[in-house]
Structure formats: C-alpha cells, structure tokens
Scaffold this motif. Structure first.
Motif, PDB file in Angstrom:
ATOM      1  N   ALA A   1       0.721  -1.086   0.115  1.00  0.00           N
ATOM      2  CA  ALA A   1      -0.073  -0.078  -0.032  1.00  0.00           C
ATOM      3  C   ALA A   1       0.834   1.235   0.060  1.00  0.00           C
ATOM      4  N   ASN A   2       1.925   1.313   0.843  1.00  0.00           N
ATOM      5  CA  ASN A   2       2.783   2.499   0.816  1.00  0.00           C
ATOM      6  C   ASN A   2       3.644   2.490  -0.429  1.00  0.00           C
TER       7      ASN A   2
ATOM      8  N   ALA B   1       0.944   4.016  -3.138  1.00  0.00           N
ATOM      9  CA  ALA B   1       0.717   5.552  -2.851  1.00  0.00           C
ATOM     10  C   ALA B   1       1.922   6.528  -2.974  1.00  0.00           C
ATOM     11  N   SER B   2       2.999   5.917  -2.976  1.00  0.00           N
ATOM     12  CA  SER B   2       4.319   6.781  -3.165  1.00  0.00           C
ATOM     13  C   SER B   2       4.304   7.494  -4.338  1.00  0.00           C
TER      14      SER B   2
ATOM     15  N   ASN C   1       8.369   5.412  -9.657  1.00  0.00           N
ATOM     16  CA  ASN C   1       8.026   5.165  -8.281  1.00  0.00           C
ATOM     17  C   ASN C   1       8.898   4.393  -7.444  1.00  0.00           C
TER      18      ASN C   1
ATOM     19  N   HIS D   1      -0.088  -1.135 -11.745  1.00  0.00           N
ATOM     20  CA  HIS D   1      -0.447  -0.023 -11.345  1.00  0.00           C
ATOM     21  C   HIS D   1       0.648   1.227 -11.830  1.00  0.00           C
TER      22      HIS D   1
END
Length: 428
Positions: A284-285, A288-289, A326, A406
C-alpha cells in the motif's frame, strides 16, 4: 478566466469543416475570378465602351446622345443612356468602398477611351459613370443586367448561397460520419459492466477507431482482472488472518497455563499475522508513493545497500536516460523477486539493470524456472495449488504484479534454461 464548456465532437468537426470549406471556396472563387471571370468581363467592358465611343480620345455630348439612340434602336435595349440627374433609381450601394468589379472595369475603359477622369457609383441595378464630355459634366447610366445580358449580382448571390449550402451539408455529413462510430463505442462501453465477459466492440469501418476499441476492451479486461485480484487478496487476507487468530483464541480459551510449546505456537501465529499485515502495508505504501525524477537511481542504490548476501551480485546501473519512476514500488517488486530467488535456490543470484528504448531490471538465479505463460497463474494470490513445493507463489508475487500494473510496467520471464531462470521488470 473561466474555462469554456467542452463541445461535442460533432460540433467541433462541424465548425472546423465549415471554416475549412469556406476558406477553400473563397480561395477558389478568388482564383476563378482572377483567371476566368475578370478577363471575360474586361473584354466585354471594352466592347461596350468601344460601341459607345467609336472614336478614341474625343467626346461630344450631342454625338454621344445620337450614338446612344442608334444603339438603342439597333439593340432594342442596350441598357446605356445619359442620366437626367433626377432620379434616385441608382442610389449609391457601397458608399466609400468603391464600385463593384464590373463597374470599375467600365470606368477604367471610359478613362482609357476618352482620356478623362471618371467617377463610378454602383447600385443594385447598375452604375452611374460621371465624367466631363466636351467640357460639360455628364453621367452615363448603365443597366448592368441589360448590358451584360445577365444579372451578375443575382448569379453571384446564388453561387455563394449554393456553395455555402453545400459546405454546410458536407460539414454536417463529415461530423456525423465521425461521431457515429464514437457513439457506437460509447454504447458498447456503457452496455458492458466492469467484470462482465468482453463481447468485443462493433466494427466501425475506421481502422483508428477499431484499434481504439480493442485498446479499450483490453484495458477493461485488465481492470476486471485487477478487481478480481484485489477481491481475492482481501478474501485471502481475511482467511489467513482468521486462521492464526482462531488458534490463538483456542489456546487462550482452553489452556489455563500455557506450556512452552503453546507459547511458541502463539508466537509463530503472531509472527504470521505480522508478516501478512506488513506485506500489505508495504504494498500500500509503494502504491501511494509519488514518482521521483531519479527514482530508478534511488531504488537501485537502496537495493544495493539492503542486500548484503554473498550469493547476490549487482551489475549495471540506471543512467540519466531513465524516466521518472516510483522508487518504493520498484524496490518492493524487485525485493520480492530477489527474496524468492534467495529463498528457493542455493546458487548465485544476479541482479542486472539495462537501459535503452526501455529500461529493464532482471533477477537471474539457478532455479529451474517456470514458463512465461504460467506467470500470471502463479501470481494469483491464495490459489488452490499454491501449496505445491515446486510452484511457490503467493501473496508477495501477487502484490508485485499489482504494483507493476499500477505503474505501467511489465513482469515477464525469459525462457528457462537448464541451470538458470530470469524474471524481469521492464518499462518505457
């Protein structure tokens, strides 16, 4: 300033098509007048003035009147007469803009024939040519329709109206032909719920639109797969958390004085819970980064520092040509591949980075590997055959696959060889 509301494709194409057709028609009209109409009108004006003034350089009012009477009798109605200055039958039409083209040609021919300045005033029906003849000011009235044998203004107006009507019709047809295929695509998208089997968009007959429809269907398939994967992850997580929690509750409810074995089991269950939650939190981290300009370089340096296993070697390095990435997602996916390679093989593990048209991070180990066409199956979390010893894949690889999708990356396997297997992350 507030932004204007977006227009539909039909209105957008219609407005630009009308503008383009009007420009083309204007250019064609100007070229046609300059190359065809003007030479013909100029010659006709020369013939008319030569009939009125048979002797160049001289002008006598009485002779002019007699000449016009003879022309009137010979041609029934020549459309040329001396003005009696009483009438308003020929009011000025253009004011300060000057005479109409044919009227200007007549004035030019009179000036050339009689050698005196001529003033022309145009009206809807004809033109008044004012000049001095034999020292006396006169006005020569020319009925344009009778002199030419046609109504040029009416013909011009009809031509312009017909061309504009044609331009509007063509623009409307063009905008409709472009918007109709898009309407079919929109109807197809609205009629296919997310997760439903792809039925294929109807053919539009336009290659670009058909290609767009295929890309949209492929994207919907990927979105449906992502939804199914996330649902499986949530259900699997709830199952994996429920099992150790149930064992903990059973021990706490049934064992009044836990033995060292019970305590060890409780610690193992707690560690299992912690590992599953940590895996989800890290994913999750990473999702979202934010994207960093030097994300590839940062991720590569972080991996090099974290892993100190003597079996592991790093070759290559990102350069300035790498696009923004990312960092957290890159580290998370690469770490999963490296951990799997170190855990399930005993030989050396090599991590390489290559740049070019696309960047690629590859992990090569000494394991037997798996075919590329089975990678998507093995990346499904909590699948029924995940317990097979030769086909390890679970939560980590499933989350790595989601992170690649993603970020627009691709997770692929090189063809396995006898003594090695390579899996790569690549992107543009």
């Amino acid at each position: 300033m507030p932004e204007s509301a977006p227009r539909s494709l039909r209105a957008f194409v219609f407005a630009r098509a009308v503008l383009a057709f009007c420009v083309i028609l204007f250019a064609a009209g100007v070229a046609g007048y300059a190359l065809i109409a003007r030479p013909a009108l100029e010659r006709h004006a020369r013939w008319i003035i030569a009939d009125v003034f048979p002797h160049a350089g001289t002008c006598n009012v009485d002779e002019l009147r007699a000449r016009l009477d003879r022309l009137q009798a010979a041609h029934a109605s020549s459309g040329i007469a001396l003005s009696d200055r009483q009438a308003s039958l020929y009011p000025t039409l253009l004011g300060g803009l000057g005479p109409l083209p044919f009227d200007a040609l007549l004035a030019k021919e009179v000036e050339h024939r009689v050698d005196v300045p001529v003033a022309a005033r145009s009206s809807l029906g004809g033109v008044l040519l004012g000049f001095r003849c034999g020292g006396r000011p006169i006005e020569l009235r020319v009925d344009r329709a009778q002199a030419l044998g046609a109504v040029p203004l009416g013909a011009l107006a009809s031509w312009i109206a017909a061309l504009l009507a044609g331009a509007l019709t063509l623009a409307a047809q063009l905008s409709r032909s472009l918007s109709t295929p898009l309407d079919k695509l929109v109807a197809h998208l609205r009629g296919t719920p997310l997760g439903a089997p792809a039925s294929g968009a109807p053919a539009t007959g336009i290659a670009e639109f058909d290609s767009l429809a295929k890309e949209i269907d492929a994207l919907r398939t990927r979105a449906s797969g992502a939804v199914a994967t996330r649902s499986a992850l949530l259900m699997g997580l709830s199952h994996d958390l429920r099992a150790p929690l149930a064992r903990l509750r059973l021990i706490l409810d049934t064992v009044p004085s836990p033995t060292p074995v019970d305590v060890a089991d409780m610690r193992e269950d707690t560690r299992e819970l912690q590992d599953a939650l940590d895996e989800f939190m890290r994913a999750a981290n990473a999702m979202a980064s934010p994207v960093a300009v030097d994300g590839a370089m940062q991720g590569w340096h972080r991996l090099s520092k974290v892993y100190a296993d003597p079996r592991l070697t790093f070759n290559g390095s990102p350069d300035s040509s790498c696009p923004p990435l990312n960092t957290a997602a890159l580290v998370r996916v690469a770490a999963n591949l490296i951990d799997n390679a170190l855990r399930h093989t005993s030989g050396p593990v090599e991590v390489t980075w290559s740049s070019g048209v696309c960047w690629r991070l590859c992990v090569r180990d000494s394991g037997p590997g798996i075919p590329d066409d089975r990678l998507s199956t093995l990346a499904t979390a909590f699948r029924s055959d995940a317990a097979k010893p030769d086909e390890h894949a679970g939560l980590g690889l499933a989350l790595a696959t989601i992170l690649c999708e993603h970020n627009g990356w691709r997770l692929s396997c090189a063809p396995p060889s006898v003594d090695s297997w390579t899996v790569c992350i690549e992107g543009h």
